[in-house]
Design an enzyme around this catalytic site. Structure first.
Site, PDB file in Angstrom:
ATOM      1  N   LYS A  61      -2.002  45.943 -69.881  1.00 57.94           N
ATOM      2  CA  LYS A  61      -0.593  46.219 -70.185  1.00 57.94           C
ATOM      3  C   LYS A  61      -0.415  47.259 -71.286  1.00 57.94           C
ATOM      4  O   LYS A  61       0.485  48.101 -71.218  1.00 57.94           O
ATOM      5  CB  LYS A  61       0.134  44.927 -70.585  1.00 57.94           C
ATOM      6  CG  LYS A  61       0.057  43.827 -69.556  1.00 57.94           C
ATOM      7  CD  LYS A  61       0.792  44.164 -68.275  1.00 57.94           C
ATOM      8  CE  LYS A  61       0.488  43.205 -67.155  1.00 57.94           C
ATOM      9  NZ  LYS A  61      -0.511  43.606 -66.172  1.00 57.94           N
ATOM     10  N   GLU A  95       6.603  42.893 -78.269  1.00 56.30           N
ATOM     11  CA  GLU A  95       7.690  43.751 -77.786  1.00 56.30           C
ATOM     12  C   GLU A  95       9.003  43.187 -78.303  1.00 56.30           C
ATOM     13  O   GLU A  95       9.102  41.988 -78.592  1.00 56.30           O
ATOM     14  CB  GLU A  95       7.752  43.738 -76.244  1.00 56.30           C
ATOM     15  CG  GLU A  95       6.683  44.541 -75.547  1.00 56.30           C
ATOM     16  CD  GLU A  95       6.767  44.407 -74.023  1.00 56.30           C
ATOM     17  OE1 GLU A  95       7.747  43.820 -73.523  1.00 56.30           O
ATOM     18  OE2 GLU A  95       5.843  44.881 -73.358  1.00 56.30           O
ATOM     19  N   HIS A 102       8.894  31.599 -64.048  1.00 60.88           N
ATOM     20  CA  HIS A 102       8.102  32.702 -63.498  1.00 60.88           C
ATOM     21  C   HIS A 102       7.728  32.528 -62.038  1.00 60.88           C
ATOM     22  O   HIS A 102       6.920  33.281 -61.497  1.00 60.88           O
ATOM     23  CB  HIS A 102       6.857  32.973 -64.350  1.00 60.88           C
ATOM     24  CG  HIS A 102       7.201  33.189 -65.798  1.00 60.88           C
ATOM     25  ND1 HIS A 102       7.980  34.246 -66.218  1.00 60.88           N
ATOM     26  CD2 HIS A 102       6.921  32.467 -66.902  1.00 60.88           C
ATOM     27  CE1 HIS A 102       8.151  34.150 -67.531  1.00 60.88           C
ATOM     28  NE2 HIS A 102       7.532  33.083 -67.959  1.00 60.88           N
ATOM     29  N   ARG A 111      -0.300  45.174 -55.541  1.00 63.74           N
ATOM     30  CA  ARG A 111      -0.571  44.411 -54.321  1.00 63.74           C
ATOM     31  C   ARG A 111       0.650  44.461 -53.407  1.00 63.74           C
ATOM     32  O   ARG A 111       1.711  44.925 -53.803  1.00 63.74           O
ATOM     33  CB  ARG A 111      -0.817  42.949 -54.694  1.00 63.74           C
ATOM     34  CG  ARG A 111       0.393  42.337 -55.398  1.00 63.74           C
ATOM     35  CD  ARG A 111       0.280  40.847 -55.637  1.00 63.74           C
ATOM     36  NE  ARG A 111       1.527  40.298 -56.149  1.00 63.74           N
ATOM     37  CZ  ARG A 111       1.886  40.262 -57.422  1.00 63.74           C
ATOM     38  NH1 ARG A 111       1.065  40.767 -58.346  1.00 63.74           N
ATOM     39  NH2 ARG A 111       3.033  39.755 -57.790  1.00 63.74           N
TER      40      ARG A 111
HETATM   41  C1  MV4 Z   1      10.032  40.303 -71.147  1.00 61.25           C
HETATM   42  C2  MV4 Z   1      11.268  39.647 -71.196  1.00 61.25           C
HETATM   43  C3  MV4 Z   1      12.152  39.991 -72.198  1.00 61.25           C
HETATM   44  N1  MV4 Z   1      11.808  40.932 -73.086  1.00 61.25           N
HETATM   45  N2  MV4 Z   1       9.749  41.249 -72.048  1.00 61.25           N
HETATM   46  C4  MV4 Z   1       8.072  37.610 -67.742  1.00 61.25           C
HETATM   47  C5  MV4 Z   1       6.894  37.878 -66.865  1.00 61.25           C
HETATM   48  C6  MV4 Z   1       6.279  39.151 -67.329  1.00 61.25           C
HETATM   49  N3  MV4 Z   1       5.988  39.987 -66.206  1.00 61.25           N
HETATM   50  C7  MV4 Z   1       7.283  39.762 -68.236  1.00 61.25           C
HETATM   51  N4  MV4 Z   1       8.346  38.816 -68.439  1.00 61.25           N
HETATM   52  C8  MV4 Z   1       9.361  39.058 -69.315  1.00 61.25           C
HETATM   53  N5  MV4 Z   1       9.131  40.031 -70.220  1.00 61.25           N
HETATM   54  C9  MV4 Z   1      10.625  41.530 -73.003  1.00 61.25           C
HETATM   55  N6  MV4 Z   1      10.312  42.461 -73.913  1.00 61.25           N
HETATM   56  C10 MV4 Z   1      11.543  38.660 -70.251  1.00 61.25           C
HETATM   57  C11 MV4 Z   1      10.582  38.362 -69.317  1.00 61.25           C
HETATM   58  C12 MV4 Z   1      10.928  37.340 -68.398  1.00 61.25           C
HETATM   59  C13 MV4 Z   1      11.037  37.587 -67.054  1.00 61.25           C
HETATM   60  C14 MV4 Z   1      10.762  38.831 -66.509  1.00 61.25           C
HETATM   61  C15 MV4 Z   1      10.892  39.052 -65.174  1.00 61.25           C
HETATM   62  C16 MV4 Z   1      11.297  38.009 -64.344  1.00 61.25           C
HETATM   63  C17 MV4 Z   1      11.554  36.788 -64.858  1.00 61.25           C
HETATM   64  C18 MV4 Z   1      11.426  36.544 -66.217  1.00 61.25           C
HETATM   65  C19 MV4 Z   1      11.710  35.287 -66.715  1.00 61.25           C
HETATM   66  C20 MV4 Z   1      11.594  35.060 -68.043  1.00 61.25           C
HETATM   67  C21 MV4 Z   1      11.189  36.071 -68.887  1.00 61.25           C
END
Ligand code: MV4
Length: 519
Positions: A127, A211, A246, A303
């Site tokens: 990442k 972040e 998630h 994927r």
């Molecule tokens: C975040 C975020 C808020 N702020 N990053 C969750 C899985 C991972 N791929 C990244 N995720 C998140 N990153 C920052 N800086 C909120 C999430 C997140 C989220 C992202 C996508 C889909 C669902 C989610 C559910 C909770 C939190």
């Protein structure tokens, strides 16, 4: 199929091994059939009688039920490919789909990995490296660290600069593992330590970074296809905000949040991401969209994704077919200007989980199955009546996907299809999903990643009470109906059962199932 030159070795192939199971293995087998390619299924001891095994041209046993002994066992998969003469492996999603070591192993063994090249896979799997590359390419990234810090004071300093809340993320991660939201400095140290522990055990790498935390964002992802000759197209977006811890439950395309202008800027950014990563084959660029409609690069999913069908329905492009063609070295046969979004598609994921009891796994025998059909209804399923859902793997049973002219019509079509769908013997997410697609906020398109947490926490407790009440009322009503009937000396049972609503009949079926299985 011919393949003159390709990053994957430039060989043509005639047989594909599918290193996966369930609905996605079935999906890939269908694509093989249509392309006159032979298919090889692999199966664990728990999947001897599974649908993908029945549908493939050949099937090879690869070990005991635990995934580490079967679907994750690289040597056995490679051996199975060599023994059957399969020249290519499709990894599906999950298992080894984004495993750079497996991808390299295939390359070394002269087997075409139907997916990205190992270099790109490695880059997007890291990442922090991906953030560096995307910043350099001019793609908006979430404000945060650009390298892994070593001391707590570095974490503190950066958190102060960003402003709380911040989020701790695993550099090797994805999918939410190792993530912690921190509201104040007092909680930072323990969150970093917890994140490091979780990252180490999940990914074998304890690196975490910070972040700025984006509150109630939407999760919007862009589908990209890239061939081995530098041609790239995006197939627009999927809105994936409806998820619980998630785990996505509903996806759709187009996103109700985008207008043509924002869509075209995000699409251009997605292509930049894939170009900066040197990415080939099918991949997805994830973005967060904040309340002010600013978008940020999140990560690349290297994927074919579970939710790919909504893109297929809206664009008319068969993504699995394209993956196979690109892997064989064929150039993309269409450009960006050939692609349009037509109508609206919604997908619901049917899991073998008990939505009324915290989504506990619900394995067991499927006693009865009635599947939805009709115009604009697609069912990607890996199940059949009489099949035993094993406990060992991801509990996804099927994906119900509908297409209609508009979002409103697609939601209605989905609600009807879910009502038609009957799976007895195990608990599923069908009823829960029906309530989601009928929810007024959902229907208004006001979605964000906290939607289910906010509106569906504790779902089923109320309806369980209601169900009990309704059953009691029904029982009392039947008692009443019986009395005069008996007095007349011959109420027919037929009359009585005919008067049951479908819901009541279903309730009786379910109670029968509960009784006979002691659960
Ligand atoms: C975040 C975020 C808020 N702020 N990053 C969750 C899985 C991972 N791929 C990244 N995720 C998140 N990153 C920052 N800086 C909120 C999430 C997140 C989220 C992202 C996508 C889909 C669902 C989610 C559910 C909770 C939190």
């Amino acid at each position: 199929m011919k393949a003159e030159s390709s990053s994957a070795g430039g060989r043509s192939f005639s047989k594909i091994l599918i290193a996966n199971r369930g609905e996605i293995a079935v999906r890939v087998i269908r694509a093989c059939r249509e392309m006159d390619l032979a298919s090889v299924a692999v199966f664990s001891e728990a999947d001897r009688a599974s649908l993908h095994v029945q549908m493939a041209d050949e099937a090879v046993p690869i070990g005991p039920p635990p995934a580490t002994e079967s679907y994750l066992h690289m040597d056995r998969l490679i051996q199975a490919a060599h023994r059957t003469g399969a020249e290519a492996i499709h990894p599906g999603y999950g298992f080894l789909a984004e495993n750079a070591e497996f991808c390299r192993l295939c390359e070394r063994e002269g087997i075409v990995f139907i997916g990205p090249n190992s270099m790109a896979l490695e880059l997007v799997g890291d990442k922090v490296r991906a953030r560096q590359a995307m910043e350099k390419a001019g793609v908006p990234i979430i404000p945060g660290m650009m390298s892994i810090p070593r001391t707590l004071s570095e974490f503190k300093e950066e958190a102060r600069r960003l402003g709380y809340p911040v989020i701790v993320k695993a550099s090797a991660g994805g999918g939410g593992k190792g993530m912690r939201v921190v509201d104040q400095e007092n909680d930072l140290e323990s969150a970093v330590q917890a994140g490091q522990r979780e990252a180490l055990s999940a990914f074998g790498d304890a690196s975490v970074y910070l972040e700025k935390y984006i509150e109630e964002p939407r999760h919007i992802e862009f589908q990209v296809l890239a061939d081995g000759r530098g041609h790239r197209v995006h197939l627009f977006e999927r809105e994936c905000s409806i998820q619980r811890r998630h785990q996505k439950l509903v996806e759709e395309s187009p996103s109700p949040a985008l207008d043509p202008e924002l869509r075209s800027r995000m699409g251009a950014a997605a292509l930049k991401v894939m170009s900066a990563a040197g990415y080939t084959n099918a991949g997805t660029v994830e973005f967060l969209l904040d309340r002010d409609r600013r978008f940020y690069f999140l990560e690349v999913n290297a994927r074919l994704q579970v939710e790919h069908p909504v893109t297929e329905l809206v664009t008319g492009v068969d993504l699995v077919r394209q993956q196979i063609l690109v892997a064989a070295g064929e150039p993309l046969a269409f450009g960006q200007e050939d692609l349009r979004q037509r109508g609206h598609a919604v997908e619901c994921r049917i899991y073998a989980e008990d939505a009324a009891h915290g989504f506990l796994p619900s394995p067991g025998k499927i006693l009865f199955l009635k599947e939805p059909k009709g115009p604009g209804v697609r069912l990607d399923s890996g199940i059949f009546a009489g099949w035993d859902v094993p406990v060992y793997y991801d509990p996804i049973l099927a994906k119900l996907v509908v297409w209609a002219e508009s979002r409103d019509l697609a939601c209605r079509r989905m609600a009807v299809a879910l009502q038609e769908y009957v799976i007895l013997g195990i608990q599923t997410t069908i009823e829960y999903l029906g309530d989601v697609v009928r929810h007024p906020e959902f229907r208004a398109g006001r979605l964000h990643t906290g939607f289910l947490g906010k509106n569906f926490e504790g779902w089923g407790e109320k309806s369980r009470d209601e169900a009990a009440t309704r059953l009691a009322l029904a029982a009392a009503a039947f008692e009443e109906m019986d009395r005069p009937a008996r007095a007349e000396g011959g109420a027919s049972r037929t009359t009585r059962s005919d008067s049951l609503s479908p819901w009541q009949s279903l309730g009786r079926w379910r109670l029968g199932g509960l009784d006979s299985h002691g659960i």
